[in-house]
Design an enzyme around this catalytic site. Structure first.
Site, PDB file in Angstrom:
ATOM      1  N   ASP A 265      32.333  46.917  56.026  1.00 26.48           N
ATOM      2  CA  ASP A 265      32.776  46.141  55.192  1.00 26.48           C
ATOM      3  C   ASP A 265      31.831  45.323  53.597  1.00 26.48           C
ATOM      4  O   ASP A 265      30.430  46.193  53.727  1.00 26.48           O
ATOM      5  CB  ASP A 265      33.254  44.666  55.482  1.00 26.48           C
ATOM      6  CG  ASP A 265      33.405  43.181  54.640  1.00 26.48           C
ATOM      7  OD1 ASP A 265      34.521  43.665  53.604  1.00 26.48           O
ATOM      8  OD2 ASP A 265      32.596  42.373  54.164  1.00 26.48           O
TER       9      ASP A 265
ATOM     10  N   ASP B 255      32.279  42.820  50.517  1.00 22.56           N
ATOM     11  CA  ASP B 255      31.642  41.170  50.301  1.00 22.56           C
ATOM     12  C   ASP B 255      31.003  40.653  51.626  1.00 22.56           C
ATOM     13  O   ASP B 255      31.620  40.680  52.819  1.00 22.56           O
ATOM     14  CB  ASP B 255      32.587  40.593  50.103  1.00 22.56           C
ATOM     15  CG  ASP B 255      32.693  41.084  48.530  1.00 22.56           C
ATOM     16  OD1 ASP B 255      31.678  41.117  47.675  1.00 22.56           O
ATOM     17  OD2 ASP B 255      33.675  41.936  48.201  1.00 22.56           O
TER      18      ASP B 255
ATOM     19  N   ASN C 245      38.171  44.090  51.615  1.00 20.82           N
ATOM     20  CA  ASN C 245      40.025  43.828  51.232  1.00 20.82           C
ATOM     21  C   ASN C 245      39.858  42.657  49.707  1.00 20.82           C
ATOM     22  O   ASN C 245      40.583  41.567  49.564  1.00 20.82           O
ATOM     23  CB  ASN C 245      40.183  42.638  52.192  1.00 20.82           C
ATOM     24  CG  ASN C 245      40.868  42.846  53.714  1.00 20.82           C
ATOM     25  OD1 ASN C 245      41.189  44.064  53.275  1.00 20.82           O
ATOM     26  ND2 ASN C 245      41.139  41.826  54.904  1.00 20.82           N
ATOM     27  N   ASN C 246      38.961  42.809  49.094  1.00 22.84           N
ATOM     28  CA  ASN C 246      39.194  42.720  47.717  1.00 22.84           C
ATOM     29  C   ASN C 246      39.974  43.907  46.931  1.00 22.84           C
ATOM     30  O   ASN C 246      39.381  44.404  46.133  1.00 22.84           O
ATOM     31  CB  ASN C 246      37.571  42.309  47.092  1.00 22.84           C
ATOM     32  CG  ASN C 246      37.763  41.878  45.735  1.00 22.84           C
ATOM     33  OD1 ASN C 246      38.692  41.742  45.118  1.00 22.84           O
ATOM     34  ND2 ASN C 246      36.935  41.091  45.765  1.00 22.84           N
TER      35      ASN C 246
ATOM     36  N   LYS D 104      42.850  45.122  55.505  1.00 20.42           N
ATOM     37  CA  LYS D 104      41.976  45.025  56.873  1.00 20.42           C
ATOM     38  C   LYS D 104      43.191  43.022  57.472  1.00 20.42           C
ATOM     39  O   LYS D 104      42.811  42.788  56.282  1.00 20.42           O
ATOM     40  CB  LYS D 104      41.056  45.149  56.430  1.00 20.42           C
ATOM     41  CG  LYS D 104      39.808  45.611  56.746  1.00 20.42           C
ATOM     42  CD  LYS D 104      39.209  45.976  56.488  1.00 20.42           C
ATOM     43  CE  LYS D 104      38.256  44.699  55.325  1.00 20.42           C
ATOM     44  NZ  LYS D 104      36.850  44.720  55.501  1.00 20.42           N
TER      45      LYS D 104
ATOM     46  N   ASP E  14      31.424  40.953  58.417  1.00 16.78           N
ATOM     47  CA  ASP E  14      31.579  39.513  58.468  1.00 16.78           C
ATOM     48  C   ASP E  14      32.403  38.671  59.007  1.00 16.78           C
ATOM     49  O   ASP E  14      32.506  37.368  59.235  1.00 16.78           O
ATOM     50  CB  ASP E  14      31.263  38.620  57.213  1.00 16.78           C
ATOM     51  CG  ASP E  14      31.997  38.760  56.408  1.00 16.78           C
ATOM     52  OD1 ASP E  14      32.515  40.034  56.234  1.00 16.78           O
ATOM     53  OD2 ASP E  14      31.959  37.963  55.574  1.00 16.78           O
TER      54      ASP E  14
END
Length: 260
Positions: free
Chosen positions: A9, A11, A43-44, A183, A208
């Site tokens: 991941d 961020d 996921n951004n 995700k 995270d």
């Protein structure tokens, strides 16, 4: 298990804002020393992979665009495959709009009877956008969300993410999305494994978020490690349906997993 690849991941795991999280560079060095293939999976949906490359390089991370998958990547790939050339109404930022156009989709206004509606984070989202989404969906257009993240880490603290806007649109439209494509969706899982060219059990997912990163790994049979540098704390761990294989204070502790 001896892993051959790692899904990271971004961020909250590798960077916060434009700065590397303490320990992240050490963790990335340990991954490189172990000879693992890697993918950065975010996921951004606001940036294209090339922009992510520039962002990571600015944080001291030697990444390339072909190592980066975002919820914009997965959404664009899926929509273009399932609805080639479709008239598409999109709530999202310019980076997502660009990706959809480049995939051959025709971006239109809400009043142009779109076939597909895509909803993502838009930091200029306002009432008129909500009205337009309602108009775009009322004739039965297929409804996709880029990712389910309600809040996302930012330099000054957590902020609302795509999931918050998707929920707002769902509420006014009176329907859930037909699919959410980042995700931990099967679409994202398939793209990640295809890119790595590995079996699920050969891959470690590090992130995270329990409901996206760890869910992605556990539902596919991958190894999982959650880091405490983002949104997950002890209370979230205790309440979650998804139990990671490892809990790390930061990515800097990844060597203990790789050498275990």
């Amino acid at each position: 298990m001896e892993y051959r690849g790692v899904v990271l991941d971004v961020d909250g795991t590798v960077v916060r804002g434009d700065e590397a999280i303490p320990g992240a560079l050490d963790g990335l060095a340990a991954i490189e020393a172990a000879g693992l293939d890697r993918l950065f999976v975010s996921n951004n949906p606001t940036k294209k992979p090339l922009a992510y490359e520039e962002r990571l390089r600015g944080a001291g991370i030697d990444a390339t665009a072909d190592e980066i998958v975002t919820s914009g990547t997965t959404t664009t790939s899926y929509v273009a495959e399932q609805h080639p050339g479709a008239k598409t109404f999109c709530i999202g930022e310019e980076g997502l709009h660009d990706q959809l156009r480049e995939a051959g989709l025709e971006l239109v206004s809400a009043s142009d009877d779109p076939e597909v509606v895509v909803v993502a984070i838009d930091r200029e989202f306002h009432y008129d956008d909500l009205r337009d989404a309602y108009v775009a969906l009322r004739n039965g257009a297929t409804f996709y969300g880029t990712d389910p993240d309600i809040v996302i880490p930012a330099a000054d603290g957590d902020i609302p993410g795509s999931g918050a806007i998707i929920h707002a649109v769902s509420g006014v439209a009176g329907r859930d999305p037909d699919a959410i494509l980042g995700k931990p969706s099967p679409v994202a899982r398939g793209i990640v494994l295809d890119r790595l060219g590995l079996e699920p059990e050969e891959v470690l997912v590090v992130g995270d978020r329990l409901d996206t990163d760890i869910a992605l790994g556990t539902t596919a049979g991958m190894g999982t490690a959650v880091v405490r540098t983002g949104v997950t704390d002890d209370a979230a761990l205790a309440a979650s349906d998804y139990e990671p294989d490892y809990v790390l204070d930061s990515l800097g502790d990844i060597e203990s997993v790789l050498s275990g």
